[in-house]
Design an enzyme around this catalytic site. Structure first.
Site, PDB file in Angstrom:
ATOM      1  N   ARG A   1       1.193  -1.483   0.098  1.00  0.00           N
ATOM      2  CA  ARG A   1       0.715  -0.233  -0.209  1.00  0.00           C
ATOM      3  C   ARG A   1       0.322   1.590  -0.086  1.00  0.00           C
ATOM      4  NH1 ARG A   1      -2.478  -3.240   4.045  1.00  0.00           N
ATOM      5  NH2 ARG A   1      -4.749  -4.443   3.779  1.00  0.00           N
TER       6      ARG A   1
ATOM      7  N   LYS B   1      -2.699  -1.543   7.227  1.00  0.00           N
ATOM      8  CA  LYS B   1      -3.806  -1.344   8.180  1.00  0.00           C
ATOM      9  C   LYS B   1      -3.943  -1.983   9.780  1.00  0.00           C
ATOM     10  CE  LYS B   1      -6.618  -0.239   4.520  1.00  0.00           C
ATOM     11  NZ  LYS B   1      -7.503  -0.558   4.163  1.00  0.00           N
TER      12      LYS B   1
ATOM     13  N   HIS C   1      -1.602   2.562  -6.138  1.00  0.00           N
ATOM     14  CA  HIS C   1      -2.670   0.957  -5.992  1.00  0.00           C
ATOM     15  C   HIS C   1      -3.094   0.452  -7.298  1.00  0.00           C
ATOM     16  CE1 HIS C   1      -4.458   0.341  -2.332  1.00  0.00           C
ATOM     17  NE2 HIS C   1      -5.064  -0.341  -2.284  1.00  0.00           N
TER      18      HIS C   1
ATOM     19  N   ARG D   1      -0.638  -2.221  -7.402  1.00  0.00           N
ATOM     20  CA  ARG D   1      -0.702  -3.268  -5.863  1.00  0.00           C
ATOM     21  C   ARG D   1      -2.331  -4.399  -6.352  1.00  0.00           C
ATOM     22  NH1 ARG D   1      -1.734  -4.360  -0.348  1.00  0.00           N
ATOM     23  NH2 ARG D   1      -3.653  -4.478   0.337  1.00  0.00           N
TER      24      ARG D   1
ATOM     25  N   HIS E   1      -5.046  -8.476   3.610  1.00  0.00           N
ATOM     26  CA  HIS E   1      -6.380  -8.361   3.589  1.00  0.00           C
ATOM     27  C   HIS E   1      -7.179  -9.430   4.890  1.00  0.00           C
ATOM     28  CE1 HIS E   1      -7.255  -7.865  -0.734  1.00  0.00           C
ATOM     29  NE2 HIS E   1      -6.739  -6.262   0.079  1.00  0.00           N
TER      30      HIS E   1
ATOM     31  N   TYR F   1     -10.113 -10.099  -7.072  1.00  0.00           N
ATOM     32  CA  TYR F   1      -9.852 -10.164  -7.837  1.00  0.00           C
ATOM     33  C   TYR F   1      -9.536 -11.244  -8.658  1.00  0.00           C
ATOM     34  CZ  TYR F   1      -6.867  -7.223  -5.410  1.00  0.00           C
ATOM     35  OH  TYR F   1      -6.076  -5.262  -5.052  1.00  0.00           O
TER      36      TYR F   1
END
Length: 299
Positions: free
Chosen positions: A146, A170, A237, A240, A263, A272
Protein backbone atom coordinates in the site's frame (compact mmCIF):
# COMPACT_ATOMS: atom_id res chain seq x y z
CA UNK A 1 -22.88 15.57 20.01
CA UNK A 2 -19.84 17.09 18.37
CA UNK A 3 -17.68 16.53 21.44
CA UNK A 4 -18.45 12.80 21.26
CA UNK A 5 -17.37 12.77 17.62
CA UNK A 6 -14.14 14.59 18.51
CA UNK A 7 -13.46 12.12 21.32
CA UNK A 8 -14.04 9.17 18.98
CA UNK A 9 -11.63 10.57 16.39
CA UNK A 10 -9.02 11.03 19.11
CA UNK A 11 -9.63 7.41 20.15
CA UNK A 12 -9.13 6.24 16.56
CA UNK A 13 -5.88 8.18 16.26
CA UNK A 14 -4.32 7.32 19.62
CA UNK A 15 -5.76 3.91 20.53
CA UNK A 16 -6.61 2.31 17.19
CA UNK A 17 -3.75 4.08 15.35
CA UNK A 18 -5.69 4.33 12.10
CA UNK A 19 -4.01 6.05 9.16
CA UNK A 20 -4.60 9.79 8.61
CA UNK A 21 -6.44 8.95 5.38
CA UNK A 22 -8.85 6.57 7.17
CA UNK A 23 -9.35 9.02 10.03
CA UNK A 24 -10.20 11.82 7.61
CA UNK A 25 -12.72 9.59 5.79
CA UNK A 26 -14.41 8.54 9.06
CA UNK A 27 -14.65 12.11 10.30
CA UNK A 28 -16.06 13.30 6.97
CA UNK A 29 -18.72 10.57 6.94
CA UNK A 30 -19.71 11.02 10.57
CA UNK A 31 -19.82 14.81 10.18
CA UNK A 32 -22.46 14.33 7.48
CA UNK A 33 -24.52 12.23 9.88
CA UNK A 34 -24.07 14.88 12.57
CA UNK A 35 -25.27 17.61 10.19
CA UNK A 36 -28.33 15.49 9.37
CA UNK A 37 -29.10 15.04 13.08
CA UNK A 38 -28.83 18.76 13.72
CA UNK A 39 -31.08 19.55 10.77
CA UNK A 40 -33.62 16.99 12.03
CA UNK A 41 -33.37 18.57 15.51
CA UNK A 42 -31.92 15.44 17.11
CA UNK A 43 -30.05 16.66 20.19
CA UNK A 44 -28.40 13.36 21.17
CA UNK A 45 -26.85 10.37 19.43
CA UNK A 46 -29.46 8.33 21.31
CA UNK A 47 -32.15 10.09 19.26
CA UNK A 48 -30.91 8.65 15.95
CA UNK A 49 -32.72 5.45 14.97
CA UNK A 50 -32.70 3.12 11.98
CA UNK A 51 -35.50 5.01 10.22
CA UNK A 52 -33.55 8.27 10.41
CA UNK A 53 -30.44 6.56 9.08
CA UNK A 54 -32.37 4.81 6.30
CA UNK A 55 -33.82 8.15 5.22
CA UNK A 56 -30.38 9.75 5.34
CA UNK A 57 -28.68 7.04 3.24
CA UNK A 58 -31.52 7.11 0.69
CA UNK A 59 -31.11 10.86 0.30
CA UNK A 60 -27.33 10.54 -0.05
CA UNK A 61 -27.82 7.89 -2.73
CA UNK A 62 -30.23 10.14 -4.63
CA UNK A 63 -27.62 12.88 -4.53
CA UNK A 64 -25.10 10.63 -6.28
CA UNK A 65 -23.24 8.89 -3.44
CA UNK A 66 -22.07 5.47 -4.58
CA UNK A 67 -23.05 2.26 -2.81
CA UNK A 68 -19.41 1.79 -1.88
CA UNK A 69 -19.25 5.22 -0.21
CA UNK A 70 -22.49 4.55 1.67
CA UNK A 71 -21.19 1.16 2.83
CA UNK A 72 -18.09 2.88 4.20
CA UNK A 73 -20.28 5.47 5.94
CA UNK A 74 -22.43 2.78 7.58
CA UNK A 75 -19.26 1.02 8.70
CA UNK A 76 -18.10 4.30 10.26
CA UNK A 77 -21.46 4.68 12.04
CA UNK A 78 -21.28 1.12 13.41
CA UNK A 79 -17.78 1.70 14.73
CA UNK A 80 -18.84 5.00 16.28
CA UNK A 81 -21.85 3.50 18.03
CA UNK A 82 -19.78 0.58 19.26
CA UNK A 83 -17.56 3.17 20.92
CA UNK A 84 -20.56 5.12 22.28
CA UNK A 85 -22.07 1.94 23.73
CA UNK A 86 -18.78 0.97 25.37
CA UNK A 87 -18.49 4.45 26.90
CA UNK A 88 -22.05 4.25 28.25
CA UNK A 89 -23.28 7.13 26.09
CA UNK A 90 -25.71 5.08 23.98
CA UNK A 91 -27.45 1.72 24.26
CA UNK A 92 -28.21 0.97 20.60
CA UNK A 93 -26.80 0.95 17.05
CA UNK A 94 -29.07 2.53 14.42
CA UNK A 95 -26.99 1.02 11.61
CA UNK A 96 -27.53 -2.55 12.82
CA UNK A 97 -29.22 -4.52 10.04
CA UNK A 98 -29.07 -1.61 7.59
CA UNK A 99 -27.45 -2.20 4.19
CA UNK A 100 -26.57 0.40 1.55
CA UNK A 101 -28.38 0.42 -1.80
CA UNK A 102 -26.83 -2.13 -4.13
CA UNK A 103 -24.80 -0.76 -6.99
CA UNK A 104 -22.54 -2.01 -9.71
CA UNK A 105 -19.28 -3.32 -8.30
CA UNK A 106 -16.31 -1.58 -9.84
CA UNK A 107 -13.33 -3.79 -10.57
CA UNK A 108 -9.92 -2.36 -9.69
CA UNK A 109 -7.86 -1.05 -12.59
CA UNK A 110 -4.77 -3.10 -13.38
CA UNK A 111 -1.97 -3.29 -15.92
CA UNK A 112 -1.56 -6.52 -17.83
CA UNK A 113 1.83 -8.23 -17.68
CA UNK A 114 3.01 -6.73 -20.98
CA UNK A 115 2.14 -3.19 -19.91
CA UNK A 116 3.77 -3.77 -16.53
CA UNK A 117 6.97 -4.91 -18.24
CA UNK A 118 6.80 -1.88 -20.54
CA UNK A 119 6.59 0.38 -17.49
CA UNK A 120 9.38 -1.27 -15.51
CA UNK A 121 11.75 -2.07 -18.39
CA UNK A 122 11.54 1.34 -20.05
CA UNK A 123 15.13 2.23 -19.21
CA UNK A 124 16.47 4.25 -16.28
CA UNK A 125 18.47 7.45 -16.63
CA UNK A 126 21.56 7.61 -14.45
CA UNK A 127 20.39 10.19 -11.93
CA UNK A 128 19.06 10.39 -8.38
CA UNK A 129 15.35 10.78 -9.12
CA UNK A 130 15.25 8.15 -11.86
CA UNK A 131 16.91 5.48 -9.69
CA UNK A 132 14.70 6.35 -6.71
CA UNK A 133 11.52 6.20 -8.80
CA UNK A 134 12.58 2.89 -10.34
CA UNK A 135 13.10 1.38 -6.88
CA UNK A 136 9.65 2.63 -5.82
CA UNK A 137 7.97 1.16 -8.91
CA UNK A 138 9.74 -2.18 -8.58
CA UNK A 139 9.00 -2.53 -4.86
CA UNK A 140 5.32 -1.60 -5.22
CA UNK A 141 4.83 -4.24 -7.90
CA UNK A 142 7.18 -6.84 -6.39
CA UNK A 143 5.59 -6.88 -2.95
CA UNK A 144 2.12 -5.35 -3.43
CA UNK A 145 2.61 -2.58 -0.88
CA UNK A 146 0.00 0.00 0.00
CA UNK A 147 1.12 3.60 -0.46
CA UNK A 148 1.07 4.19 3.32
CA UNK A 149 3.25 1.10 3.82
CA UNK A 150 5.77 2.39 1.28
CA UNK A 151 6.00 5.90 2.72
CA UNK A 152 6.36 4.51 6.25
CA UNK A 153 9.11 2.07 5.29
CA UNK A 154 12.38 2.31 7.26
CA UNK A 155 15.80 0.80 6.58
CA UNK A 156 15.57 -1.75 9.39
CA UNK A 157 12.48 -3.24 7.72
CA UNK A 158 14.47 -4.19 4.61
CA UNK A 159 16.50 -7.40 4.37
CA UNK A 160 17.95 -7.41 0.87
CA UNK A 161 20.23 -10.36 1.56
CA UNK A 162 17.27 -12.67 2.13
CA UNK A 163 14.94 -10.68 -0.11
CA UNK A 164 12.37 -9.72 2.55
CA UNK A 165 10.57 -6.60 3.69
CA UNK A 166 8.54 -6.16 6.87
CA UNK A 167 5.67 -3.69 6.56
CA UNK A 168 3.26 -2.12 9.02
CA UNK A 169 -0.21 -2.46 7.55
CA UNK A 170 -3.74 -1.50 8.54
CA UNK A 171 -4.54 -1.84 12.23
CA UNK A 172 -0.80 -1.77 13.02
CA UNK A 173 -0.48 -5.37 11.81
CA UNK A 174 2.93 -6.38 10.53
CA UNK A 175 3.59 -8.83 7.73
CA UNK A 176 6.75 -10.05 6.03
CA UNK A 177 6.80 -10.04 2.24
CA UNK A 178 9.21 -11.34 -0.38
CA UNK A 179 11.15 -8.85 -2.48
CA UNK A 180 11.79 -9.99 -6.05
CA UNK A 181 15.22 -9.94 -7.68
CA UNK A 182 14.44 -6.94 -9.92
CA UNK A 183 13.27 -4.91 -6.94
CA UNK A 184 16.35 -5.94 -4.95
CA UNK A 185 18.62 -4.79 -7.78
CA UNK A 186 16.82 -1.45 -7.99
CA UNK A 187 17.08 -0.96 -4.21
CA UNK A 188 20.78 -1.88 -4.19
CA UNK A 189 21.38 0.93 -6.70
CA UNK A 190 19.13 3.38 -4.85
CA UNK A 191 20.35 2.98 -1.26
CA UNK A 192 23.92 4.32 -1.82
CA UNK A 193 22.39 7.36 -3.58
CA UNK A 194 20.02 7.82 -0.65
CA UNK A 195 22.98 7.92 1.76
CA UNK A 196 24.46 10.90 -0.13
CA UNK A 197 21.51 13.11 0.91
CA UNK A 198 22.45 12.92 4.62
CA UNK A 199 18.95 11.63 5.46
CA UNK A 200 17.11 13.13 8.43
CA UNK A 201 15.68 9.77 9.54
CA UNK A 202 15.67 6.08 8.59
CA UNK A 203 13.15 6.40 5.75
CA UNK A 204 13.97 4.19 2.76
CA UNK A 205 12.68 6.74 0.27
CA UNK A 206 13.77 10.35 0.70
CA UNK A 207 13.92 13.58 -1.28
CA UNK A 208 17.12 15.20 -2.53
CA UNK A 209 17.10 17.13 0.75
CA UNK A 210 17.04 13.90 2.77
CA UNK A 211 13.41 14.22 3.89
CA UNK A 212 10.99 11.27 3.97
CA UNK A 213 8.79 11.23 0.88
CA UNK A 214 5.10 11.90 1.46
CA UNK A 215 2.21 10.20 -0.35
CA UNK A 216 1.52 13.17 -2.62
CA UNK A 217 5.09 13.27 -3.98
CA UNK A 218 4.98 9.57 -4.84
CA UNK A 219 1.59 9.93 -6.51
CA UNK A 220 2.91 12.77 -8.69
CA UNK A 221 6.07 10.85 -9.64
CA UNK A 222 4.11 7.71 -10.56
CA UNK A 223 1.62 9.69 -12.61
CA UNK A 224 4.53 11.18 -14.57
CA UNK A 225 6.07 7.72 -15.08
CA UNK A 226 2.76 6.35 -16.35
CA UNK A 227 2.29 9.18 -18.82
CA UNK A 228 5.90 8.91 -20.01
CA UNK A 229 6.13 5.13 -20.42
CA UNK A 230 2.51 4.10 -21.04
CA UNK A 231 0.66 7.22 -22.10
CA UNK A 232 -1.83 6.77 -19.24
CA UNK A 233 -2.45 7.75 -15.65
CA UNK A 234 -0.76 5.54 -13.07
CA UNK A 235 -1.41 5.51 -9.34
CA UNK A 236 0.30 3.45 -6.59
CA UNK A 237 -2.69 1.18 -5.93
CA UNK A 238 -2.77 0.18 -9.60
CA UNK A 239 0.56 -1.60 -9.07
CA UNK A 240 -0.81 -3.31 -5.94
CA UNK A 241 -3.88 -4.42 -7.89
CA UNK A 242 -1.66 -5.66 -10.74
CA UNK A 243 0.54 -7.57 -8.27
CA UNK A 244 -2.53 -9.33 -6.83
CA UNK A 245 -4.15 -10.05 -10.19
CA UNK A 246 -0.98 -11.46 -11.80
CA UNK A 247 -0.15 -13.57 -8.75
CA UNK A 248 -3.64 -15.04 -8.58
CA UNK A 249 -3.66 -15.67 -12.32
CA UNK A 250 -0.45 -17.70 -12.04
CA UNK A 251 -0.93 -19.44 -8.69
CA UNK A 252 -4.73 -19.77 -8.27
CA UNK A 253 -4.02 -19.56 -4.51
CA UNK A 254 -6.51 -17.06 -3.10
CA UNK A 255 -5.43 -17.58 0.53
CA UNK A 256 -1.79 -16.86 -0.27
CA UNK A 257 -2.73 -13.66 -2.11
CA UNK A 258 -4.89 -12.65 0.87
CA UNK A 259 -1.92 -13.07 3.23
CA UNK A 260 0.43 -11.14 0.95
CA UNK A 261 -2.02 -8.25 0.59
CA UNK A 262 -2.75 -8.15 4.32
CA UNK A 263 -6.53 -8.44 3.89
CA UNK A 264 -8.35 -9.32 7.11
CA UNK A 265 -11.34 -10.67 5.16
CA UNK A 266 -10.93 -12.96 2.16
CA UNK A 267 -14.01 -11.35 0.61
CA UNK A 268 -11.85 -8.29 -0.06
CA UNK A 269 -9.38 -10.47 -1.96
CA UNK A 270 -12.09 -12.26 -3.94
CA UNK A 271 -12.60 -9.25 -6.19
CA UNK A 272 -9.38 -10.31 -7.96
CA UNK A 273 -11.04 -13.59 -8.95
CA UNK A 274 -13.35 -11.50 -11.15
CA UNK A 275 -10.30 -10.02 -12.86
CA UNK A 276 -8.85 -13.49 -13.32
CA UNK A 277 -12.11 -14.69 -14.87
CA UNK A 278 -11.98 -11.77 -17.30
CA UNK A 279 -8.52 -12.94 -18.38
CA UNK A 280 -9.72 -16.54 -18.76
CA UNK A 281 -12.73 -15.38 -20.78
CA UNK A 282 -10.43 -13.44 -23.11
CA UNK A 283 -8.22 -16.50 -23.59
CA UNK A 284 -11.31 -18.63 -24.25
CA UNK A 285 -12.71 -16.20 -26.80
CA UNK A 286 -9.44 -16.05 -28.69
CA UNK A 287 -8.53 -19.76 -28.50
CA UNK A 288 -11.65 -21.92 -28.44
CA UNK A 289 -12.70 -23.03 -31.94
CA UNK A 290 -16.39 -22.75 -31.08
CA UNK A 291 -16.16 -19.46 -29.17
CA UNK A 292 -18.22 -16.61 -30.58
CA UNK A 293 -15.90 -14.13 -32.25
CA UNK A 294 -16.55 -10.43 -32.00
CA UNK A 295 -18.77 -9.36 -34.84
CA UNK A 296 -19.60 -12.94 -35.81
CA UNK A 297 -23.18 -13.63 -36.91
CA UNK A 298 -25.51 -15.46 -34.54
CA UNK A 299 -26.23 -19.09 -35.40
Amino acid sequence: MEQHLDAYCMHLRSERQVSPHTLEAYRRDLSKVLAYCQKAQRSSWNDLDIQHLRSFTARQHQQGQSSRSLARMLSAVRGFYKYLNREGICQHDPANGLSPPKGERRLPKTLDTDRTAQLLDGGVEDDFLAHRDQAILELLYSSGLRLSELTGLNLDQLDLRDGLVQVLGKGSKTRVLPVGSKARQALEIWLPLRALTNPQDDAVFVSQQGKRLGPRTIQVRLKAAGERELGQNLHPHMLRHSFASHLLESSQDLRAVQELLGHADIKTTQIYTHLDFQHLATVYDSAHPRAKRKGAADD
